[in-house]
Design an enzyme around this catalytic site. Structure first.
Site, PDB file in Angstrom:
ATOM      1  N   LYS A  26       0.832  -1.203   0.000  1.00  0.00           N
ATOM      2  CA  LYS A  26       0.000   0.000   0.000  1.00  0.00           C
ATOM      3  C   LYS A  26       0.868   1.254   0.000  1.00  0.00           C
ATOM      4  O   LYS A  26       0.650   2.173  -0.791  1.00  0.00           O
ATOM      5  CB  LYS A  26      -0.918  -0.016   1.234  1.00  0.00           C
ATOM      6  CG  LYS A  26      -1.868   1.173   1.260  1.00  0.00           C
ATOM      7  CD  LYS A  26      -2.769   1.119   2.477  1.00  0.00           C
ATOM      8  CE  LYS A  26      -3.839   0.078   2.279  1.00  0.00           C
ATOM      9  NZ  LYS A  26      -5.155   0.440   2.709  1.00  0.00           N
ATOM     10  N   ARG A  96      -3.105   2.901   8.778  1.00  0.00           N
ATOM     11  CA  ARG A  96      -3.418   1.593   8.172  1.00  0.00           C
ATOM     12  C   ARG A  96      -2.170   0.748   8.021  1.00  0.00           C
ATOM     13  O   ARG A  96      -1.095   1.267   7.779  1.00  0.00           O
ATOM     14  CB  ARG A  96      -3.972   1.770   6.755  1.00  0.00           C
ATOM     15  CG  ARG A  96      -5.282   2.467   6.661  1.00  0.00           C
ATOM     16  CD  ARG A  96      -5.576   2.674   5.176  1.00  0.00           C
ATOM     17  NE  ARG A  96      -6.474   3.777   4.983  1.00  0.00           N
ATOM     18  CZ  ARG A  96      -7.734   3.637   4.568  1.00  0.00           C
ATOM     19  NH1 ARG A  96      -8.206   2.456   4.275  1.00  0.00           N
ATOM     20  NH2 ARG A  96      -8.503   4.678   4.442  1.00  0.00           N
ATOM     21  N   GLY A 105      -7.938  -7.633   4.857  1.00  0.00           N
ATOM     22  CA  GLY A 105      -8.753  -7.767   6.068  1.00  0.00           C
ATOM     23  C   GLY A 105      -8.054  -8.412   7.239  1.00  0.00           C
ATOM     24  O   GLY A 105      -8.660  -8.645   8.280  1.00  0.00           O
ATOM     25  N   MET A 107      -5.226  -7.318   8.899  1.00  0.00           N
ATOM     26  CA  MET A 107      -4.627  -6.469   9.922  1.00  0.00           C
ATOM     27  C   MET A 107      -5.430  -5.200  10.121  1.00  0.00           C
ATOM     28  O   MET A 107      -6.452  -4.987   9.508  1.00  0.00           O
ATOM     29  CB  MET A 107      -3.183  -6.226   9.585  1.00  0.00           C
ATOM     30  CG  MET A 107      -2.401  -7.508   9.870  1.00  0.00           C
ATOM     31  SD  MET A 107      -0.708  -7.402   9.447  1.00  0.00           S
ATOM     32  CE  MET A 107      -0.768  -6.624   7.923  1.00  0.00           C
ATOM     33  N   ARG A 352      -3.759  -1.427  -6.400  1.00  0.00           N
ATOM     34  CA  ARG A 352      -2.974  -2.669  -6.352  1.00  0.00           C
ATOM     35  C   ARG A 352      -3.414  -3.542  -7.524  1.00  0.00           C
ATOM     36  O   ARG A 352      -4.481  -3.305  -8.109  1.00  0.00           O
ATOM     37  CB  ARG A 352      -3.193  -3.415  -5.036  1.00  0.00           C
ATOM     38  CG  ARG A 352      -4.638  -3.791  -4.809  1.00  0.00           C
ATOM     39  CD  ARG A 352      -4.842  -4.456  -3.456  1.00  0.00           C
ATOM     40  NE  ARG A 352      -6.269  -4.639  -3.215  1.00  0.00           N
ATOM     41  CZ  ARG A 352      -6.794  -4.870  -2.033  1.00  0.00           C
ATOM     42  NH1 ARG A 352      -6.047  -4.944  -0.973  1.00  0.00           N
ATOM     43  NH2 ARG A 352      -8.098  -5.033  -1.895  1.00  0.00           N
ATOM     44  N   HIS A 468      -8.114 -44.815  -7.521  1.00  0.00           N
ATOM     45  CA  HIS A 468      -8.494 -45.232  -8.867  1.00  0.00           C
ATOM     46  C   HIS A 468      -9.489 -44.261  -9.481  1.00  0.00           C
ATOM     47  O   HIS A 468      -9.328 -43.790 -10.604  1.00  0.00           O
ATOM     48  CB  HIS A 468      -9.092 -46.647  -8.793  1.00  0.00           C
ATOM     49  CG  HIS A 468      -9.535 -47.162 -10.129  1.00  0.00           C
ATOM     50  ND1 HIS A 468     -10.827 -47.001 -10.584  1.00  0.00           N
ATOM     51  CD2 HIS A 468      -8.846 -47.772 -11.112  1.00  0.00           C
ATOM     52  CE1 HIS A 468     -10.913 -47.531 -11.789  1.00  0.00           C
ATOM     53  NE2 HIS A 468      -9.734 -48.002 -12.137  1.00  0.00           N
ATOM     54  N   SER A 777      11.025 -43.397 -16.706  1.00  0.00           N
ATOM     55  CA  SER A 777       9.855 -42.548 -16.495  1.00  0.00           C
ATOM     56  C   SER A 777       9.498 -42.645 -15.018  1.00  0.00           C
ATOM     57  O   SER A 777       9.254 -43.740 -14.496  1.00  0.00           O
ATOM     58  CB  SER A 777       8.697 -43.038 -17.367  1.00  0.00           C
ATOM     59  OG  SER A 777       7.558 -42.271 -17.102  1.00  0.00           O
ATOM     60  N   CYS A 844       5.524 -39.569 -15.229  1.00  0.00           N
ATOM     61  CA  CYS A 844       4.178 -39.910 -15.696  1.00  0.00           C
ATOM     62  C   CYS A 844       3.193 -40.110 -14.550  1.00  0.00           C
ATOM     63  O   CYS A 844       2.059 -40.486 -14.760  1.00  0.00           O
ATOM     64  CB  CYS A 844       4.210 -41.135 -16.601  1.00  0.00           C
ATOM     65  SG  CYS A 844       4.728 -42.629 -15.739  1.00  0.00           S
ATOM     66  N   TYR A 864      10.655 -34.610 -20.398  1.00  0.00           N
ATOM     67  CA  TYR A 864       9.232 -34.354 -20.615  1.00  0.00           C
ATOM     68  C   TYR A 864       8.421 -34.628 -19.351  1.00  0.00           C
ATOM     69  O   TYR A 864       8.893 -35.302 -18.436  1.00  0.00           O
ATOM     70  CB  TYR A 864       8.686 -35.204 -21.771  1.00  0.00           C
ATOM     71  CG  TYR A 864       8.651 -36.690 -21.485  1.00  0.00           C
ATOM     72  CD1 TYR A 864       7.546 -37.271 -20.862  1.00  0.00           C
ATOM     73  CD2 TYR A 864       9.723 -37.513 -21.828  1.00  0.00           C
ATOM     74  CE1 TYR A 864       7.513 -38.623 -20.579  1.00  0.00           C
ATOM     75  CE2 TYR A 864       9.702 -38.867 -21.553  1.00  0.00           C
ATOM     76  CZ  TYR A 864       8.599 -39.414 -20.925  1.00  0.00           C
ATOM     77  OH  TYR A 864       8.563 -40.755 -20.629  1.00  0.00           O
TER      78      TYR A 864
HETATM   79  C1  PEP Z   1       2.796 -44.198 -11.027  1.00  0.00           C
HETATM   80  O1  PEP Z   1       2.917 -45.075 -10.187  1.00  0.00           O
HETATM   81  O2  PEP Z   1       3.157 -43.026 -10.865  1.00  0.00           O
HETATM   82  C2  PEP Z   1       2.190 -44.511 -12.314  1.00  0.00           C
HETATM   83  C3  PEP Z   1       2.151 -43.601 -13.275  1.00  0.00           C
HETATM   84  O3  PEP Z   1       1.610 -45.715 -12.450  1.00  0.00           O
HETATM   85  P1  PEP Z   1       0.175 -46.097 -11.848  1.00  0.00           P
HETATM   86  O4  PEP Z   1      -0.475 -44.835 -11.361  1.00  0.00           O
HETATM   87  O5  PEP Z   1      -0.563 -46.733 -12.948  1.00  0.00           O
HETATM   88  O6  PEP Z   1       0.555 -47.037 -10.760  1.00  0.00           O
END
Ligand code: PEP
Ligand code: MG
Length: 887
Positions: A26, A96, A105, A107, A352, A468, A777, A844, A864
């Site tokens: 401020k 202030r 909000g 202080m 701001r 799942h 991976s 992954c 990646y």
């Molecule tokens: C993992 O374990 O991160 C993975 C990608 O495989 P899954 O979730 O199928 O076990």
């Protein structure tokens, strides 16, 4: 000597240089506005460094501060011509807080400071408005007693209520000058009574009390909690801003308002805001009177009667509009502003960067870059990737009423309404009849895939963010609320109870996978818009991004969605999801329940053409891009038959007796299947399964290469490897199969064989494993589960408490535990690269779509990230931001 006081306004600036760290947000912006010639009431800022010192010194002020503050007050007096504590023309100030990061909000603030029994009389005379003067004094006593003296504010409110009741009034505005004067007397008696001393009449004592209270509020409980939730360090401290009061409540040429320089909800380039004539700022916020629109267009669009500011105060409005443009050019961002008009004179009280919706953030960033106000890279950096989630799925209409009955985890974003159904077959059946269904299950298993696919949304009573249901729903782009512990589901009776309400099959419910809310009845939704600004920003992001972004996808539909969102290949194709197809499940069961290799091979022969067909479709969609196919991973018992007729179907297909099948099924039972006979352990014990899958992959790859000319790049991935030897055995099966297929077809193709790193041992032994594996991976779902020793399917029940207590900053299944799991990833990457320089590295697990985890992947130099299709754009933007940050 350290300078602790910085003056601003009236042509004076002590040169804090807009330093937010020193002056707070401020203070820095007040000085900034004054410096570009905007009308800012003069004042001064006591720095955040003073706050830190105040605490270091045991909550006392250094002597030198006295003179600096006196100098600050003299500055305000000089500019305004008023005198602090002098009845003839009294100076009133506001005090202030203003931290580095805005903490709305959290202080304290004190207004109208400088009023006492004498100056109130002077104020009345000089303003010619007795009522205004006494109302200001009673507001001051009330605020000061609450914030500085920490007295019970209930007593003041009660006195006001009684005063109104006695007169038969309902509104504060009905009270006269004499009424307020009488109330001031009562307020002072309350102070004397509760505090044991009279209300301070010395204006300097008032000022120091207020400054101390603002610094004190930095360590209030609510400020501490806010800091913890927003990652604001405790040693930042707050600044204190002391500024000449200006009044929006001095009659009909006075007003107060708040405004945004652009629409914070849609992002349109239009001034946006509200104001109230003859009011103080707190009246706008308190919502007692309905504020009026700023612009004529907005008023007309809303069909409102009371004149807009543009119509009611055209001259001041014209000035304000110019200020808006100046501020945007100066701060190069959309601004959120507070202003006051005192008897026709405009004063700016705050500016701001304005908070905004995802949609507005996107539009404003793209527009500002197109206007040349910011660069494309700045535009990319400005949009919060996680907020894109809101844009990629239908969301609940914020204006629609909702009847919330429960709350669970926001497992997969988007909103959906439909009839509640309690099993997957019914879900599929009723969806085929054209009904929108919400699948409600205690938890889902791979057998529910068809029901989940048919459903508009999924609701479960158990399971965390990587359960799942959550993983599959995100993959499919279905909204999902998981882990609603309060849901008592009776699947047999086809109903659930929660909070004293019952929902039966066929009743309409709505879930919001972005907030975790479960509602009864249908709530209207709004559809996402993906073209336009969204596409433009993505293009800019791609220019600066280094990390490639792939998708976790296993159906042609998922692959198409992923491509349309810009995925550069598949990072994880979970082949088991293909096993659950109704047409194949019997053959799969026959394979599992077979007594020997011969029996298994007979079943596998049936599955081969099916898998080949699936892979061929994926390769076609991902032509020329890498596709990582993971060989079978889950414990076999997940595929087992349950119902009597399922057993008899398998018995018929395999030509064996039902009793023998049941015995075999019982043998397959595991106590801890997550750590049981799964992953490459299946391939080690039954190599013919992986052999069939490898054959399907290579036959499909050759077929597509021949047909389309664009050779796919298969990357065959072995799951749950812990040792070099496991991978060596599996690579041998895969290579032999490739060789055989290529010999049969008279054509070879490039491919890679690699492994997931999802067990701590694999990370530790990465140097050895890289001797065999051609890529890694990181399967961070399992790696998190096994490193933390926390079951991913059961975590939902206690992880929230863990996060609340700060044991983990965020759910480690959502955002990578960088300290722990991250260290294993770094170590594995380093060891893997040592053996095999340039080894391809990706991630992954679900973390591949989480911005903070993606930043870590950029730091670690992975090649990646792979995310579920609907998170691909989020990952592209997050990867771009991570690259920009790295510089
Ligand atoms: C993992 O374990 O991160 C993975 C990608 O495989 P899954 O979730 O199928 O076990
Ligand atoms: Mg795994």
């Amino acid at each position: 000597m350290t300078q602790y006081v910085y003056r601003f306004g009236g042509g004076v600036s002590d040169g804090g240089k807009g330093d937010k760290n020193l002056l707070g947000g401020k203070g820095a912006n007040l000085d900034g506005m004054a410096s570009i010639g905007l009308p800012v009431p003069p004042g001064f800022t006591i720095t955040t460094e003073m706050c830190t010192r105040y605490y270091e010194d045991g909550q006392v002020f250094p002597d030198s501060l006295k003179a600096e503050v006196a100098n600050g007050i003299a500055h305000i007096e000089g500019v305004t011509g008023k005198k602090f504590g002098v009845a003839a023309d009294p100076l009133l100030v506001s005090v202030r807080s203003g931290a580095r990061a805005s903490m709305p909000g959290m202080m304290d603030t004190v207004l109208n400071l400088g009023l006492n029994d004498e100056t109130v009389v002077g104020l009345a005379a000089i303003s010619g408005d007795d009522r205004f003067a006494w109302d200001s004094y009673r507001r001051f006593i009330q605020m000061y007693s609450d914030v500085v003296l920490e007295l019970d504010h209930g007593a003041f409110e009660e006195a006001l209520e009684i005063a109104k009741e006695d007169k038969g009034f309902t509104l504060d505005t009905e009270l006269s000058a004499a009424d307020w004067q009488a109330l001031v007397k009562q307020y002072k008696a309350i102070v004397q009574d509760q505090w044991g001393k009279p209300f301070p009449q010395d204006v300097h004592e008032q000022l120091w009390g207020a400054v101390g209270a603002v610094f004190g509020s930095w360590q209030s409980e609510r400020a501490k909690v806010y800091r913890r939730l927003n990652d604001i360090p405790a040693d930042w401290g707050t600044a204190v801003n002391v500024q000449a009061m200006v009044f929006g409540n001095m009659g009909d040429t006075s007003a107060t308002g708040v405004a945004f320089t652009r629409d914070p909800s849609k992002g349109d380039r239009a001034y946006y805001g509200e104001f109230l004539i003859n009011a103080q700022g707190e009246d706008v916020v308190a919502g007692i009177r309905t504020p009026q629109y700023l612009t004529k267009v907005a008023r007309e669009a809303a069909g409102a009667k009371p004149l807009s500011m543009e119509e009611a105060m055209p001259e001041v409005y014209g000035q304000l509009a110019k200020v808006f443009d100046l501020l945007e050019t100066h701060y190069r961002d959309m601004q959120d502003i507070e202003f006051t008009v005192e008897r026709g004179h405009l004063w700016m009280l705050q500016t701001r960067s304005g908070k905004r919706t995802a949609k507005a953030a996107l539009k404003i960033a793209v527009d500002m870059a197109s206007e040349g106000l910011i660069t494309e890279e700045e535009a990319v950096a400005r949009v919060d990737p996680s907020a894109l989630d809101q844009l990629l799925h239908p969301t609940l209409d914020p204006n629609a009423p909702r009847d919330v009955i429960a709350k669970g985890l926001p497992a997969s974003p988007g909103a959906a309404s439909g009839i509640a159904v309690f099993d997957s077959d019914t879900a599929e059946h009723r969806a085929e009849l054209g009904e929108a269904v919400i699948l409600v299950r205690t938890e889902t298993s791979p057998e529910d895939i068809h029901g989940m696919h048919a459903a508009k949304g999924i609701l479960t009573a158990r399971g965390g963010m990587t359960s799942h249901a959550a993983v599959v729903a995100r993959g499919m782009g279905r909204p999902c609320v998981s882990g609603v512990g309060s849901l008592a589901i009776d699947a047999k009776a086809k109903s659930f109870r929660v909070a004293g309400r019952e929902v039966r099959e066929g009743d309409i419910i709505t879930i919001d996978g972005s907030t975790g809310e479960v509602m009864v009845g249908e709530v209207a939704t709004v559809e996402p818009e993906l073209a336009g600004d969204f596409g433009v920003l993505m293009e800019w992001a791609d220019k600066v991004r280094r990390l490639k972004v792939r998708a976790n996808a296993e159906t042609p539909l998922d692959c198409k969605v992923a491509r349309s969102f810009g995925a550069e290949g598949v990072g994880l194709c979970r082949t088991e999801h293909m096993f659950f197809d109704a047409a194949r499940i019997t053959a799969v069961r026959q394979m599992i329940l077979a007594e020997d290799e011969k029996g298994r091979r007979a079943a596998l022969d049936k599955l081969l053409p099916e898998q080949r067909g699936d892979f061929a479709q994926i390769f076609e969609i991902m032509a020329g891009l890498p596709v990582t196919i993971r060989l079978l991973d889950p414990p076999l018992h997940e595929f087992l038959p349950h119902a009597e007729e399922e057993f008899s179907e398998v018995a018929e297909a395999a030509g064996v007796g039902i009793e023998a099948l049941k015995r075999r099924a019982a043998e397959l039972h595991e106590f801890n299947p997550m750590l049981g006979h799964r992953g490459c352990r299946l391939g080690v014990t039954y190599p013919e399964i992986y052999e069939m899958q490898a054959r399907a992959i290579f036959e499909a790859a050759v077929e597509v290469a021949e047909k389309s000319g664009a050779a796919p790049i298969p990357e065959v991935m072995v799951p749950l490897v812990a040792t070099r030897r496991e991978l060596e055995l599996m690579k041998d099966v895969i290579d032999r199969t490739a060789k055989a297929v290529f010999a049969e077809k008279g054509r070879t193709l490039d491919y890679l064989v690699g492994t997931m790193i999802e067990l701590p041992r694999a990370a530790l032994k990465a140097a050895e494993i890289a001797e065999v594996g051609e890529f890694f991976s990181f399967g961070t779902n399992d790696l998190t589960q096994t490193t933390l020793g926390v079951s991913r399917d059961d975590a939902g029940r206690f992880l929230t408490t863990y996060v609340d207590k700060g044991i983990y900053a965020r759910d480690p299944f959502v955002s990578l535990d960088i300290e722990g799991v991250g260290e294993l990833i770094e170590l594995a990457a380093e060891r893997g690269r040592k053996t095999r320089p340039g080894i391809k590295l990706g991630i992954c697990g679900e973390h591949g779509g989480d911005p903070a985890s993606i930043a870590f992947c950029e730091q670690t130099g992975l090649d990646y990230v792979s995310a579920s299709p609907y998170r691909v754009p989020i990952a592209r933007l997050a990867a771009a931001q991570a690259a920009l940050k790295k510089g």
